[in-house]
Design a protein around this motif. Structure first.
Motif, mmCIF file in Angstrom:
data_model
loop_
_atom_site.group_PDB
_atom_site.id
_atom_site.type_symbol
_atom_site.label_atom_id
_atom_site.label_comp_id
_atom_site.label_asym_id
_atom_site.label_seq_id
_atom_site.Cartn_x
_atom_site.Cartn_y
_atom_site.Cartn_z
ATOM 1 N N ALA A 129 49.901 -31.360 35.394
ATOM 2 C CA ALA A 129 50.772 -31.341 36.885
ATOM 3 C C ALA A 129 50.109 -30.072 37.889
ATOM 4 O O ALA A 129 49.903 -30.405 39.152
ATOM 5 C CB ALA A 129 52.214 -30.982 36.527
ATOM 6 N N PHE A 130 49.819 -28.959 37.205
ATOM 7 C CA PHE A 130 49.353 -27.982 38.143
ATOM 8 C C PHE A 130 47.950 -28.315 38.636
ATOM 9 O O PHE A 130 47.532 -28.150 39.847
ATOM 10 C CB PHE A 130 49.269 -26.675 37.409
ATOM 11 N N TYR A 177 45.243 -31.859 45.019
ATOM 12 C CA TYR A 177 45.826 -32.521 46.028
ATOM 13 C C TYR A 177 45.697 -31.773 47.579
ATOM 14 O O TYR A 177 45.274 -31.902 48.446
ATOM 15 C CB TYR A 177 47.337 -32.852 45.865
ATOM 16 N N ARG A 178 46.158 -30.297 47.158
ATOM 17 C CA ARG A 178 46.127 -29.506 48.284
ATOM 18 C C ARG A 178 44.419 -29.053 48.545
ATOM 19 O O ARG A 178 44.183 -29.045 49.829
ATOM 20 C CB ARG A 178 46.562 -28.003 47.880
ATOM 21 N N GLU A 201 43.649 -32.128 50.844
ATOM 22 C CA GLU A 201 44.173 -32.164 52.290
ATOM 23 C C GLU A 201 43.437 -30.875 53.062
ATOM 24 O O GLU A 201 43.355 -31.168 54.396
ATOM 25 C CB GLU A 201 45.642 -31.608 52.024
ATOM 26 N N LEU A 255 46.699 -31.407 39.450
ATOM 27 C CA LEU A 255 46.786 -32.473 40.271
ATOM 28 C C LEU A 255 47.356 -31.954 41.428
ATOM 29 O O LEU A 255 46.760 -32.477 42.501
ATOM 30 C CB LEU A 255 47.790 -33.645 39.797
ATOM 31 N N VAL A 256 48.280 -30.970 41.504
ATOM 32 C CA VAL A 256 48.755 -30.428 42.757
ATOM 33 C C VAL A 256 47.693 -29.542 43.402
ATOM 34 O O VAL A 256 47.555 -29.609 44.765
ATOM 35 C CB VAL A 256 50.111 -29.783 42.550
#
Length: 118
Positions: A89-90, A96-97, A100, A92-93
């Motif tokens: 989870a960490f 993602y950031r 971006e 993937l976030v």
């Protein structure tokens, strides 16, 4: 049964090495997840896979009467699954950031952007 588990574990490790050698960071994360699942399966197979006897010692005995499954490896795998899910989870976030902010999840483009700032 152990032979089948050994073959599946080897296949999972081979797939994860292939994914870890890719340039895309999402594929690298998937490779880490597949590798951790392969290692979990390896630890599970090392703890003996048997349905013949439960891992309980009868009252008054010091040792189990026959070959039993090792419950310690199963408990360690459950703990590792929870930690691995948190890492996934960490990661993937974080990716993602990064996507971006840089517009790409490619490992080489991230290095170029980082070195270009200096």
């Amino acid at each position: 049964m152990e032979t089948l588990l050994a073959l599946v574990t080897g296949a999972m490790v081979a797939i994860s090495v292939y994914l870890l050698l890719q340039r895309d960071l999402v594929r690298k994360i998937i490779g880490v997840v597949v590798l951790s699942n392969g290692i979990h399966l390896l630890i599970f197979a090392m703890g003996r896979v048997t349905r013949a006897a439960s891992p309980l010692i009868p009252a008054g005995d010091k040792y189990p009467p026959e070959v039993i499954a090792n419950p310690l490896s199963q408990a360690l795998i459950l703990t590792a699954i929870v930690i691995g899910f948190g890492l996934l989870a960490f990661s993937l976030v974080l990716i993602y950031r990064l996507h971006e902010s840089n517009g790409s999840a490619d490992a080489d483009s991230i290095i170029e952007v980082t070195l270009g700032d200096q």
